[in-house]
Scaffold this motif. Structure first.
Motif, PDB file in Angstrom:
ATOM      1  N   PHE A 107       0.833  -1.202   0.000  1.00 56.36           N
ATOM      2  CA  PHE A 107       0.000   0.000   0.000  1.00 56.36           C
ATOM      3  C   PHE A 107       0.867   1.251   0.000  1.00 56.36           C
ATOM      4  O   PHE A 107       0.636   2.180  -0.748  1.00 56.36           O
ATOM      5  N   SER A 108       1.877   1.255   0.864  1.00 58.87           N
ATOM      6  CA  SER A 108       2.767   2.411   0.920  1.00 58.87           C
ATOM      7  C   SER A 108       4.123   1.989   1.472  1.00 58.87           C
ATOM      8  O   SER A 108       4.228   1.017   2.222  1.00 58.87           O
ATOM      9  N   ILE A 109       5.147   2.725   1.082  1.00 60.02           N
ATOM     10  CA  ILE A 109       6.508   2.509   1.579  1.00 60.02           C
ATOM     11  C   ILE A 109       6.997   3.797   2.202  1.00 60.02           C
ATOM     12  O   ILE A 109       7.063   4.834   1.543  1.00 60.02           O
ATOM     13  N   GLY A 110       7.324   3.727   3.477  1.00 62.71           N
ATOM     14  CA  GLY A 110       7.766   4.918   4.177  1.00 62.71           C
ATOM     15  C   GLY A 110       9.237   5.208   3.991  1.00 62.71           C
ATOM     16  O   GLY A 110       9.661   6.349   4.078  1.00 62.71           O
ATOM     17  N   GLY A 111      10.035   4.176   3.751  1.00 64.72           N
ATOM     18  CA  GLY A 111      11.458   4.371   3.590  1.00 64.72           C
ATOM     19  C   GLY A 111      12.092   3.087   3.095  1.00 64.72           C
ATOM     20  O   GLY A 111      11.544   2.000   3.294  1.00 64.72           O
ATOM     21  N   MET A 112      13.226   3.218   2.423  1.00 62.26           N
ATOM     22  CA  MET A 112      13.983   2.055   1.960  1.00 62.26           C
ATOM     23  C   MET A 112      15.460   2.354   2.146  1.00 62.26           C
ATOM     24  O   MET A 112      15.890   3.515   2.006  1.00 62.26           O
ATOM     25  N   GLY A 113      16.213   1.312   2.437  1.00 61.47           N
ATOM     26  CA  GLY A 113      17.634   1.549   2.612  1.00 61.47           C
ATOM     27  C   GLY A 113      18.439   0.279   2.708  1.00 61.47           C
ATOM     28  O   GLY A 113      17.935  -0.810   2.405  1.00 61.47           O
ATOM     29  N   TRP A 114      19.682   0.455   3.153  1.00 64.52           N
ATOM     30  CA  TRP A 114      20.636  -0.643   3.186  1.00 64.52           C
ATOM     31  C   TRP A 114      21.334  -0.725   4.539  1.00 64.52           C
ATOM     32  O   TRP A 114      21.725   0.307   5.113  1.00 64.52           O
ATOM     33  N   TYR A 115      21.484  -1.949   5.008  1.00 63.50           N
ATOM     34  CA  TYR A 115      22.280  -2.267   6.173  1.00 63.50           C
ATOM     35  C   TYR A 115      23.348  -3.272   5.744  1.00 63.50           C
ATOM     36  O   TYR A 115      23.244  -3.881   4.673  1.00 63.50           O
ATOM     37  N   ARG A 116      24.342  -3.463   6.574  1.00 62.27           N
ATOM     38  CA  ARG A 116      25.350  -4.479   6.293  1.00 62.27           C
ATOM     39  C   ARG A 116      25.798  -5.152   7.584  1.00 62.27           C
ATOM     40  O   ARG A 116      25.704  -4.569   8.658  1.00 62.27           O
ATOM     41  N   GLN A 117      26.283  -6.376   7.414  1.00 65.46           N
ATOM     42  CA  GLN A 117      26.781  -7.128   8.565  1.00 65.46           C
ATOM     43  C   GLN A 117      28.022  -7.899   8.140  1.00 65.46           C
ATOM     44  O   GLN A 117      27.963  -8.758   7.255  1.00 65.46           O
ATOM     45  N   ALA A 118      29.122  -7.568   8.791  1.00 66.75           N
ATOM     46  CA  ALA A 118      30.377  -8.283   8.571  1.00 66.75           C
ATOM     47  C   ALA A 118      30.499  -9.391   9.613  1.00 66.75           C
ATOM     48  O   ALA A 118      29.886  -9.310  10.690  1.00 66.75           O
ATOM     49  N   PRO A 119      31.272 -10.432   9.326  1.00 67.68           N
ATOM     50  CA  PRO A 119      31.422 -11.532  10.284  1.00 67.68           C
ATOM     51  C   PRO A 119      31.878 -11.028  11.655  1.00 67.68           C
ATOM     52  O   PRO A 119      32.832 -10.249  11.747  1.00 67.68           O
ATOM     53  N   GLY A 120      31.177 -11.461  12.694  1.00 59.91           N
ATOM     54  CA  GLY A 120      31.523 -11.074  14.042  1.00 59.91           C
ATOM     55  C   GLY A 120      31.019  -9.706  14.458  1.00 59.91           C
ATOM     56  O   GLY A 120      31.233  -9.292  15.610  1.00 59.91           O
ATOM     57  N   ASN A 121      30.371  -8.999  13.543  1.00 60.30           N
ATOM     58  CA  ASN A 121      29.870  -7.657  13.853  1.00 60.30           C
ATOM     59  C   ASN A 121      28.346  -7.629  13.862  1.00 60.30           C
ATOM     60  O   ASN A 121      27.688  -8.494  13.297  1.00 60.30           O
ATOM     61  N   GLN A 122      27.805  -6.596  14.492  1.00 58.22           N
ATOM     62  CA  GLN A 122      26.361  -6.393  14.443  1.00 58.22           C
ATOM     63  C   GLN A 122      25.966  -5.777  13.103  1.00 58.22           C
ATOM     64  O   GLN A 122      26.777  -5.144  12.419  1.00 58.22           O
ATOM     65  N   ARG A 123      24.715  -5.952  12.756  1.00 54.41           N
ATOM     66  CA  ARG A 123      24.197  -5.326  11.537  1.00 54.41           C
ATOM     67  C   ARG A 123      24.175  -3.811  11.760  1.00 54.41           C
ATOM     68  O   ARG A 123      23.762  -3.336  12.833  1.00 54.41           O
ATOM     69  N   TYR A 148      22.083  -5.920   3.295  1.00 55.11           N
ATOM     70  CA  TYR A 148      20.659  -6.229   3.379  1.00 55.11           C
ATOM     71  C   TYR A 148      19.815  -5.013   3.014  1.00 55.11           C
ATOM     72  O   TYR A 148      20.064  -3.903   3.497  1.00 55.11           O
ATOM     73  N   CYS A 149      18.821  -5.257   2.208  1.00 57.97           N
ATOM     74  CA  CYS A 149      17.832  -4.233   1.908  1.00 57.97           C
ATOM     75  C   CYS A 149      16.785  -4.210   3.016  1.00 57.97           C
ATOM     76  O   CYS A 149      16.395  -5.267   3.545  1.00 57.97           O
ATOM     77  N   ASN A 150      16.352  -3.023   3.367  1.00 58.26           N
ATOM     78  CA  ASN A 150      15.342  -2.842   4.414  1.00 58.26           C
ATOM     79  C   ASN A 150      14.288  -1.866   3.919  1.00 58.26           C
ATOM     80  O   ASN A 150      14.617  -0.884   3.247  1.00 58.26           O
ATOM     81  N   ALA A 151      13.033  -2.120   4.246  1.00 51.90           N
ATOM     82  CA  ALA A 151      11.975  -1.193   3.839  1.00 51.90           C
ATOM     83  C   ALA A 151      10.878  -1.158   4.894  1.00 51.90           C
ATOM     84  O   ALA A 151      10.560  -2.187   5.516  1.00 51.90           O
ATOM     85  N   LEU A 152      10.323   0.019   5.097  1.00 47.18           N
ATOM     86  CA  LEU A 152       9.200   0.225   6.013  1.00 47.18           C
ATOM     87  C   LEU A 152       7.936   0.273   5.167  1.00 47.18           C
ATOM     88  O   LEU A 152       7.712   1.227   4.426  1.00 47.18           O
TER      89      LEU A 152
END
Length: 119
Positions: A29-45, A92-96
């Motif tokens: 219906f609607s998308i409030g935002g879209m973006g990118w996160y990343r996670q390296a081994p041993g690290n948090q996203r 990782y792609c992320n969307a609201l």
């Protein structure tokens, strides 16, 4: 059912470029935002870049990465230039997204795409 599908990862040498793309599909219906996160081994996203009317970037990628969004196509892209070994991670792609007029917004995630920066 909402899906986010990423593409464009791979292996690149330091100083090289890659472009990631993400497409949202399904009942939207609607998308409030879209973006990118990343996670390296041993690290948090961690947040890389986000577009929600403004474009926000992590300090580590400012001046090198550019996020762009096509609201008509429900896509978001990340142009990554001057890549460094420390950019190696799963991205990782992320969307609201609100799936219907009655549904509240919720965050959706793609499955991720590997970016490896190495000589």
């Amino acid at each position: 059912q909402v899906q986010l599908v990423e593409s464009g990862g791979g292996l690149v040498q330091p100083g090289g470029s890659l472009r990631l793309s993400c497409a949202a599909s399904g009942t939207i219906f609607s998308i409030g935002g879209m973006g990118w996160y990343r996670q390296a081994p041993g690290n948090q996203r961690e947040l890389v870049a986000y577009s929600d009317g403004n474009h926000n970037y992590a300090d580590a990628v400012k001046g090198r990465f550019t996020i762009s969004r096509d609201s008509a196509k429900n896509t978001v892209s990340l142009q990554m230039n001057s890549l460094k070994p420390e950019d190696t991670a799963v991205y990782y792609c992320n969307a609201l997204i609100s799936a219907t007029r009655m549904d509240p917004n919720r965050y959706y995630w793609g499955r991720g795409t590997q970016v490896t920066v190495s000589s």
